[in-house]
Motif scaffolding. Structure first.
Motif, PDB file in Angstrom:
ATOM      1  N   VAL A  14       7.402  18.067 102.827  1.00  0.00           N
ATOM      2  CA  VAL A  14       6.200  18.172 103.665  1.00  0.00           C
ATOM      3  C   VAL A  14       5.985  19.639 104.055  1.00  0.00           C
ATOM      4  N   PHE A  15       7.051  20.315 104.450  1.00  0.00           N
ATOM      5  CA  PHE A  15       6.939  21.734 104.809  1.00  0.00           C
ATOM      6  C   PHE A  15       6.619  22.590 103.579  1.00  0.00           C
ATOM      7  N   LEU A  16       7.299  22.278 102.478  1.00  0.00           N
ATOM      8  CA  LEU A  16       7.066  23.050 101.254  1.00  0.00           C
ATOM      9  C   LEU A  16       5.599  22.971 100.830  1.00  0.00           C
ATOM     10  N   VAL A  17       5.062  21.746 100.839  1.00  0.00           N
ATOM     11  CA  VAL A  17       3.659  21.570 100.434  1.00  0.00           C
ATOM     12  C   VAL A  17       2.729  22.220 101.456  1.00  0.00           C
ATOM     13  N   ALA A  18       3.080  22.103 102.739  1.00  0.00           N
ATOM     14  CA  ALA A  18       2.236  22.733 103.763  1.00  0.00           C
ATOM     15  C   ALA A  18       2.164  24.243 103.562  1.00  0.00           C
ATOM     16  N   LEU A  19       3.294  24.838 103.159  1.00  0.00           N
ATOM     17  CA  LEU A  19       3.334  26.290 102.989  1.00  0.00           C
ATOM     18  C   LEU A  19       2.696  26.748 101.685  1.00  0.00           C
ATOM     19  N   THR A  20       2.857  25.968 100.630  1.00  0.00           N
ATOM     20  CA  THR A  20       2.416  26.453  99.316  1.00  0.00           C
ATOM     21  C   THR A  20       1.096  25.857  98.862  1.00  0.00           C
ATOM     22  N   VAL A  21       0.817  24.629  99.257  1.00  0.00           N
ATOM     23  CA  VAL A  21      -0.455  24.002  98.860  1.00  0.00           C
ATOM     24  C   VAL A  21      -1.423  24.010 100.041  1.00  0.00           C
ATOM     25  N   GLY A  22      -0.934  23.662 101.208  1.00  0.00           N
ATOM     26  CA  GLY A  22      -1.706  23.773 102.449  1.00  0.00           C
ATOM     27  C   GLY A  22      -3.041  23.065 102.417  1.00  0.00           C
ATOM     28  N   ASP A  23      -4.087  23.850 102.682  1.00  0.00           N
ATOM     29  CA  ASP A  23      -5.417  23.262 102.839  1.00  0.00           C
ATOM     30  C   ASP A  23      -5.883  22.510 101.604  1.00  0.00           C
ATOM     31  N   TRP A  24      -5.405  22.912 100.423  1.00  0.00           N
ATOM     32  CA  TRP A  24      -5.835  22.213  99.210  1.00  0.00           C
ATOM     33  C   TRP A  24      -5.523  20.717  99.279  1.00  0.00           C
ATOM     34  N   ASP A  25      -4.496  20.366 100.048  1.00  0.00           N
ATOM     35  CA  ASP A  25      -4.170  18.950 100.143  1.00  0.00           C
ATOM     36  C   ASP A  25      -4.449  18.369 101.523  1.00  0.00           C
ATOM     37  N   TYR A  26      -4.880  19.218 102.473  1.00  0.00           N
ATOM     38  CA  TYR A  26      -5.170  18.694 103.804  1.00  0.00           C
ATOM     39  C   TYR A  26      -6.522  17.980 103.850  1.00  0.00           C
ATOM     40  N   TRP A  27      -7.480  18.537 103.116  1.00  0.00           N
ATOM     41  CA  TRP A  27      -8.869  18.135 103.324  1.00  0.00           C
ATOM     42  C   TRP A  27      -9.476  17.599 102.031  1.00  0.00           C
ATOM     43  N   GLN A  28     -10.353  16.613 102.208  1.00  0.00           N
ATOM     44  CA  GLN A  28     -11.055  16.078 101.032  1.00  0.00           C
ATOM     45  C   GLN A  28     -11.917  17.150 100.370  1.00  0.00           C
ATOM     46  N   ASP A  29     -12.465  18.062 101.138  1.00  0.00           N
ATOM     47  CA  ASP A  29     -13.400  19.026 100.545  1.00  0.00           C
ATOM     48  C   ASP A  29     -12.698  20.270  99.994  1.00  0.00           C
ATOM     49  N   TRP A  30     -11.375  20.185  99.812  1.00  0.00           N
ATOM     50  CA  TRP A  30     -10.653  21.280  99.144  1.00  0.00           C
ATOM     51  C   TRP A  30     -10.144  20.857  97.768  1.00  0.00           C
ATOM     52  N   ARG A  31     -10.155  19.549  97.485  1.00  0.00           N
ATOM     53  CA  ARG A  31      -9.541  19.084  96.229  1.00  0.00           C
ATOM     54  C   ARG A  31     -10.521  19.286  95.077  1.00  0.00           C
ATOM     55  N   ASP A  32     -10.540  20.483  94.571  1.00  0.00           N
ATOM     56  CA  ASP A  32     -11.468  20.807  93.501  1.00  0.00           C
ATOM     57  C   ASP A  32     -10.841  20.470  92.156  1.00  0.00           C
ATOM     58  N   ARG A  33     -11.506  20.885  91.068  1.00  0.00           N
ATOM     59  CA  ARG A  33     -11.021  20.531  89.730  1.00  0.00           C
ATOM     60  C   ARG A  33     -10.123  21.602  89.129  1.00  0.00           C
ATOM     61  N   ARG A  34      -9.958  22.716  89.810  1.00  0.00           N
ATOM     62  CA  ARG A  34      -9.211  23.815  89.201  1.00  0.00           C
ATOM     63  C   ARG A  34      -7.920  24.124  89.944  1.00  0.00           C
ATOM     64  N   TRP A  35      -8.009  24.355  91.234  1.00  0.00           N
ATOM     65  CA  TRP A  35      -6.838  24.849  91.954  1.00  0.00           C
ATOM     66  C   TRP A  35      -5.964  23.732  92.497  1.00  0.00           C
ATOM     67  N   TRP A  36      -6.596  22.696  93.052  1.00  0.00           N
ATOM     68  CA  TRP A  36      -5.770  21.609  93.603  1.00  0.00           C
ATOM     69  C   TRP A  36      -4.893  20.973  92.521  1.00  0.00           C
ATOM     70  N   PRO A  37      -5.440  20.613  91.320  1.00  0.00           N
ATOM     71  CA  PRO A  37      -4.567  19.987  90.318  1.00  0.00           C
ATOM     72  C   PRO A  37      -3.620  20.969  89.636  1.00  0.00           C
ATOM     73  N   LEU A  38      -3.778  22.251  89.909  1.00  0.00           N
ATOM     74  CA  LEU A  38      -2.888  23.252  89.319  1.00  0.00           C
ATOM     75  C   LEU A  38      -1.773  23.633  90.298  1.00  0.00           C
ATOM     76  N   VAL A  39      -2.170  23.963  91.503  1.00  0.00           N
ATOM     77  CA  VAL A  39      -1.211  24.428  92.505  1.00  0.00           C
ATOM     78  C   VAL A  39      -0.293  23.291  92.960  1.00  0.00           C
ATOM     79  N   THR A  40      -0.864  22.109  93.121  1.00  0.00           N
ATOM     80  CA  THR A  40      -0.102  21.013  93.722  1.00  0.00           C
ATOM     81  C   THR A  40       1.093  20.571  92.878  1.00  0.00           C
TER      82      THR A  40
END
Lengths: 272, 435
Positions: A62-88
């Motif tokens: 949970v901490f690791l994802v919060a630090l490295t993925v953060g907002d990309w996984d916090y919010w529905q309006d951050w899960r785009d087609r390029r960065w969220w499926p790459l970074v996560t």
């Protein structure tokens, strides 16, 4: 007194008040006296340690994802087609890779990734519900976490079937990176339905990001669709998925290797 | 009691009182006083701000704005990005977002515009231009909130504008946020999609528990497997059975089939989707009216008196005689009571000094076509209480603000931004022979 400090190694019987029946100094009561006791102790170890490890590993992630993925996984309006499926997947595979080495090398248990996904799921739902919903007031649907359980089972099952880190990385980690988008699409698609709002076309997720005020997250902070992977027209997500799969393979190998170093019992071997 | 014990007791008593005070103190506003003076004085000049109940138009002057859940609040006004923008702060020319300073989604934002352009996305602005903005909010949760206008600037952070206290009452369970999509569906965004989210999360948890349950089905598992793995050494893989292989294969294939099925069924349920939308919008700016032009000759801040003195040449090219009515800087508004008598604070946190501006002028009114040298004094303890005295610690010792002129009828108003070098004065004001 034995060579191990206060621990009496003689299996001497003692009374309930800790005094030796032979009148000697106070000593420890051996917990395991028979094979049945041993079995019962191991069962209790399973009962306590397995859930605790799942939650601990999940908490770490949970901490690791919060630090490295953060907002990309916090919010529905951050899960785009390029960065969220790459970074996560690139970030999320770190802990499963490290713990896979430990669980497989010492126990031949292909469960590390799934344990982490379950522990993470419990931890992240608690965080989102209490922190983001109850405390901050965001609707649950807007801050609901992604699920990674399917990816982790594939990774574990590949290791069980192949019994090889190499193949688990080449197939399992590749699929780990690839399926994140289709795995989460059932919960994301409703939020990608278009809406016309004040003369703009936005998705439901964009609209929620606009309406549900985040004072510290202005719109320009979002990193949406920023990259150069545009060779195949509108097919952005599949291209990103394949790229994510490849780099997740490399990250898996790297962290399995690091796991092999971290889990060496160098100091215990010297002591015992 | 020894002397040292008395001292310790007094210190403990003081710390306890301080702790009680800190615990019982409500959160005030949004920390705008914590921002550097240069950030507040020389970035965004906010003025003409009005915050009121959008449904009734009621201003609630002198008290909190009263609202019920579902009522709308309107924040509107004007701003000018400063020509004296600090070099060390990122510019408005890159990315700006019209935001609002409320404690999270206690309100939802219905609409926001700059010069009439919807601000659902970010934009860019220009220095020294006039922008009119409005933000329409709908009350979602009960409580007492400080509602600010805010302009978020990439790399610089939020520049906080004026605010009012808003008191919202009602039951938040009654709040609904319905929208209609382009596919014709009407949704309540408060609960939309939550059943699907719960279904898939529960489904995957059950699958995971099935996988873990299989591997931990025998009790004990961990220690016997550790011993066996150690004993078998290089042959440790042999402890995996054919059943293990079959179960692993079933889970491997099952997950991929479930994932594909979920994806394609979702595609059938939601055939029309679009990617997340982003990008910047262009906002046409407005020019400031240059009918009254200004030249700053000297600006000094006298620290002991919390007094700001500005000497300037005023050239009136308007058709009306004019005089200085108010001066605004860093969110503080100093009123010349000779020109604007009877103004009072909108609420307890309104940064208005109703008689804080004094004007030394050779004529009562600056006539059209003439140039006069005047001196204004903006005096108020707010310089100190709002921590703007710290401008003497800024790296470039400059100031900026908006100065407003009115004609005798009060119907015509002209305003310009002024700015320049600021000299601190540590004693009394002295004559400045150079001007």
């Amino acid at each position: 007194m034995g060579a191990y400090g206060d621990v009496d190694k003689t299996n001497e019987e003692v009374s309930l008040d800790g005094q030796s029946k032979r009148g000697g100094p106070k000593s420890f009561v051996p917990a395991v006296k028979t094979a049945a006791d041993q079995l019962e102790a191991w069962k209790r170890l399973d009962t306590v340690m397995v859930p605790v490890m799942i939650l601990l590993m999940g908490g770490v992630v949970v901490f690791l994802v919060a630090l490295t993925v953060g907002d990309w996984d916090y919010w529905q309006d951050w899960r785009d087609r390029r960065w969220w499926p790459l970074v996560t997947p690139l970030s999320f595979i770190i802990a499963p890779a490290v713990f896979t080495y430990f669980f497989w090398h010492y126990f031949r248990l292909p469960v590390a990734a799934t344990c982490i996904a379950v522990g993470y799921g419990v931890g992240v739902w608690a965080s989102r519900y209490f922190n983001f919903h109850v405390f901050a007031g965001f609707p649950v649907n807007f801050i609901a976490p992604s699920t990674f359980i399917g990816m982790c089972i594939v990774l574990d099952a590949t290791l069980a079937l192949s019994r090889s880190y190499y193949i688990a990385g080449f197939v399992g980690a590749f699929l780990f990176g690839i399926i994140i988008y289709p795995l989460n699409w059932p919960t994301m698609a409703p939020f990608h339905v278009p809406v016309e709002y004040n003369g703009f076309v936005v998705t439901v997720a964009d609209l929620m990001g606009y309406q549900y005020i985040r004072t510290a997250i202005p719109e320009y902070v979002r990193i949406i669709e920023e990259s150069t992977l545009r060779t195949f027209g509108e097919h952005v997500a599949p291209l990103t998925a394949v790229f994510a799969g490849f780099i997740t393979i490399l990250n898996y190998y790297l962290w399995v290797w690091i796991g092999s170093i971290l889990t060496r019992s160098r100091w215990m071997t010297k002591l015992v | 009691m020894k002397k040292s014990q008395k001292v310790i007791s007094l210190v403990m008593l003081f710390l306890s009182a301080l702790a009680i005070e800190m615990v019982s103190m409500p959160a005030f506003a949004h920390g705008e006083r914590a921002q550097m003076a240069s950030l507040r004085m020389r970035t965004i000049n906010w003025f003409d701000t009005e915050i009121f109940h959008a449904g009734t138009g009621e201003r609630f002057h002198g008290e909190d704005i009263k609202m019920k859940i579902g009522d709308e609040l309107l924040i509107k006004g004007k701003f000018v990005p400063s020509e004296w923008w600090p070099e060390h702060v990122n510019s408005v020319e890159d990315a700006v977002y019209l935001n609002v300073g409320v404690p999270g989604p206690r309100f939802i934002r219905i609409d926001s515009r700059i010069n009439g352009v919807p601000m659902i996305r970010s934009t860019r602005l220009e220095f020294g231009k006039l922008y009119e903005y409005e933000v329409r909010l709908k009350a979602r949760m009960p409580g007492r909130f400080h509602a600010h206008s805010v302009l978020s600037i990439e790399g610089a952070g939020p520049i906080i504008g004026p605010a009012r206290w808003v008191d919202v009452t009602g039951n938040e369970e009654d709040f609904e946020n319905s929208i209609t999509t382009m596919t014709g569906d009407t949704l309540n965004l408060e609960t939309y999609g939550i059943r699907i989210i719960i279904f898939w999360n529960v489904f995957w948890f059950i699958v995971a528990l099935g996988w873990l349950g299989y591997w931990f089905r025998k009790r004990p598992t961990v220690m016997p497997r550790y011993i066996k793995t150690t004993e078998l050494g290089d042959d440790a893989d042999s402890q995996l059975t054919m059943t293990d292989m079959i179960v692993s294969f079933l889970f491997f294939g099952g997950v991929l089939v479930a994932t594909a099925t979920g994806y394609f069924v979702t595609q059938q349920l939601y055939p029309i989707t679009t990617p997340l939308q982003t990008g910047k919008v262009e906002v046409p700016h407005k020019e400031l009216d240059n009918s009254v032009s200004l030249e700053v000759l000297d600006a000094r801040y006298r620290i002991p008196g919390r007094s700001f003195k500005i000497t300037l040449n005023v050239t009136n090219n308007s058709p009306h005689p004019v005089q200085v009515g108010d001066y605004m800087s860093g969110g503080l508004r100093f009123i010349n009571p000779v020109i604007l008598p009877g103004l009072t604070r909108a609420d307890s946190h309104d940064l208005l000094s109703p008689d804080g501006l004094t004007v030394e002028t050779p004529v009562d009114w600056i006539q059209p076509g003439t140039t006069e040298k005047i001196t204004i004094y903006a005096d108020d303890a707010m310089w100190e209480t709002q921590r703007l005295t710290s401008l003497i610690y800024d790296p470039d010792s400059r100031f900026a603000g908006m100065i407003f002129f009115y004609d005798p009828s009060g119907k015509h108003r002209y305003y310009q931004e002024i700015g320049g070098q600021m000299i601190p004065v540590f004693g009394e004001y002295q004559a400045t022979p150079s001007i």
